[in-house]
Design a protein around this motif. Structure first.
Motif, PDB file in Angstrom:
ATOM      1  N   VAL A  83      34.606  36.401  31.612  1.00 21.25           N
ATOM      2  CA  VAL A  83      34.474  36.631  33.045  1.00 21.25           C
ATOM      3  C   VAL A  83      33.413  35.670  33.574  1.00 21.25           C
ATOM      4  CG1 VAL A  83      33.926  38.317  34.844  1.00 21.25           C
ATOM      5  CG2 VAL A  83      35.065  39.072  32.738  1.00 21.25           C
ATOM      6  N   CYS A 138      30.811  34.463  36.280  1.00 21.50           N
ATOM      7  CA  CYS A 138      30.034  35.240  37.242  1.00 21.50           C
ATOM      8  C   CYS A 138      28.706  34.560  37.551  1.00 21.50           C
ATOM      9  CB  CYS A 138      29.795  36.649  36.725  1.00 21.50           C
ATOM     10  SG  CYS A 138      29.043  36.752  35.084  1.00 21.50           S
ATOM     11  N   LYS A 153      33.300  32.979  43.173  1.00 22.45           N
ATOM     12  CA  LYS A 153      34.711  33.343  43.047  1.00 22.45           C
ATOM     13  C   LYS A 153      35.414  33.016  44.362  1.00 22.45           C
ATOM     14  CE  LYS A 153      37.768  37.269  42.360  1.00 22.45           C
ATOM     15  NZ  LYS A 153      38.558  37.077  43.551  1.00 22.45           N
ATOM     16  N   LYS A 173      42.184  35.347  44.808  1.00 23.18           N
ATOM     17  CA  LYS A 173      42.577  36.462  43.951  1.00 23.18           C
ATOM     18  C   LYS A 173      42.595  36.027  42.487  1.00 23.18           C
ATOM     19  CE  LYS A 173      46.395  39.754  43.420  1.00 23.18           C
ATOM     20  NZ  LYS A 173      46.452  39.662  41.979  1.00 23.18           N
ATOM     21  N   ASN A 174      42.195  36.953  41.606  1.00 21.52           N
ATOM     22  CA  ASN A 174      42.276  36.692  40.167  1.00 21.52           C
ATOM     23  C   ASN A 174      43.732  36.451  39.768  1.00 21.52           C
ATOM     24  OD1 ASN A 174      39.680  37.742  40.410  1.00 21.52           O
ATOM     25  ND2 ASN A 174      39.879  39.145  38.705  1.00 21.52           N
ATOM     26  N   HIS A 179      43.704  39.887  35.240  1.00 23.53           N
ATOM     27  CA  HIS A 179      42.762  40.969  35.492  1.00 23.53           C
ATOM     28  C   HIS A 179      42.908  42.056  34.434  1.00 23.53           C
ATOM     29  CE1 HIS A 179      46.364  42.420  37.694  1.00 23.53           C
ATOM     30  NE2 HIS A 179      45.966  43.589  37.256  1.00 23.53           N
ATOM     31  N   ALA A 235      37.520  46.093  42.986  1.00 20.21           N
ATOM     32  CA  ALA A 235      36.821  44.850  42.673  1.00 20.21           C
ATOM     33  C   ALA A 235      35.441  45.213  42.151  1.00 20.21           C
ATOM     34  CB  ALA A 235      36.707  43.963  43.906  1.00 20.21           C
ATOM     35  N   ASP A 236      34.989  44.496  41.125  1.00 21.76           N
ATOM     36  CA  ASP A 236      33.646  44.734  40.598  1.00 21.76           C
ATOM     37  C   ASP A 236      32.610  44.154  41.570  1.00 21.76           C
ATOM     38  OD1 ASP A 236      33.272  41.973  40.025  1.00 21.76           O
ATOM     39  OD2 ASP A 236      33.779  42.208  37.912  1.00 21.76           O
ATOM     40  N   GLU A 240      31.008  41.525  41.750  1.00 23.05           N
ATOM     41  CA  GLU A 240      31.147  40.094  42.066  1.00 23.05           C
ATOM     42  C   GLU A 240      32.539  39.742  42.594  1.00 23.05           C
ATOM     43  OE1 GLU A 240      29.516  37.035  39.737  1.00 23.05           O
ATOM     44  OE2 GLU A 240      27.684  38.138  39.294  1.00 23.05           O
ATOM     45  N   ASN A 260      35.642  40.535  41.240  1.00 25.62           N
ATOM     46  CA  ASN A 260      36.746  40.409  40.283  1.00 25.62           C
ATOM     47  C   ASN A 260      37.607  41.666  40.341  1.00 25.62           C
ATOM     48  OD1 ASN A 260      35.817  37.892  38.965  1.00 25.62           O
ATOM     49  ND2 ASN A 260      34.078  39.192  38.440  1.00 25.62           N
ATOM     50  N   GLU A 261      38.904  41.487  40.619  1.00 27.57           N
ATOM     51  CA  GLU A 261      39.802  42.619  40.749  1.00 27.57           C
ATOM     52  C   GLU A 261      40.144  43.222  39.384  1.00 27.57           C
ATOM     53  OE1 GLU A 261      40.746  39.536  41.943  1.00 27.57           O
ATOM     54  OE2 GLU A 261      40.612  39.768  44.109  1.00 27.57           O
TER      55      GLU A 261
END
Length: 127
Positions: free
Chosen positions: A10, A12, A60, A63-64, A67, A106-107, A109, A111-112
């Motif tokens: 990941v 970040c 970011k 969209k990822n 995931h 989403a976290d 940061e 990230n989905e």
């Protein structure tokens, strides 16, 4: 010879902070040597690949394309509420009235990831 998946990486801005969030999500600790400010942090899972967080300079964007999907411990709603309390953000509720579907979060940061139906949710295949 087949290859083995070692980790899920990941990208970040703050590996330790994001790994701390994910540690609470999956109930597993960071490695003992991981500290705030480190350029990477790792969560070893009991089976399967580790979660590897690495600092990158760029933010970011979009969209990822890949995931993580998590199965709820009991119900989707209970875990969504818990994860939002930890710092996740609701992106989209994709549940249907018959109990199918999932919730996209989403976290911290951005990230989905998805939360899928758990054992306490209704199973539309059993009527």
């Amino acid at each position: 010879m087949p290859m083995t998946m070692r980790n899920i990486a990941v990208d970040c801005a703050d590996p330790y902070e994001l790994a701390t969030f994910w540690s609470s999500v999956v109930g597993r600790p960071l490695l003992d040597e991981d500290e705030p400010g480190d350029p990477e942090a790792v969560i070893v899972m009991p089976s399967g690949p580790a979660l590897f967080f690495q600092r990158v300079p760029e933010p970011k964007v979009g969209k990822n394309r890949l995931h993580v999907c998590l199965t709820a411990e009991d119900t989707v709603q209970a875990d969504v509420d818990r994860l939002v309390g930890l710092g996740a953000r609701l992106v989209q509720d994709r549940r249907t009235p018959d109990g199918r579907g999932w919730v996209v979060l989403a976290d911290p940061e951005g990230n989905e990831f998805c939360v899928l139906r758990g054992p306490g949710d209704p199973d539309p295949t059993r009527a």
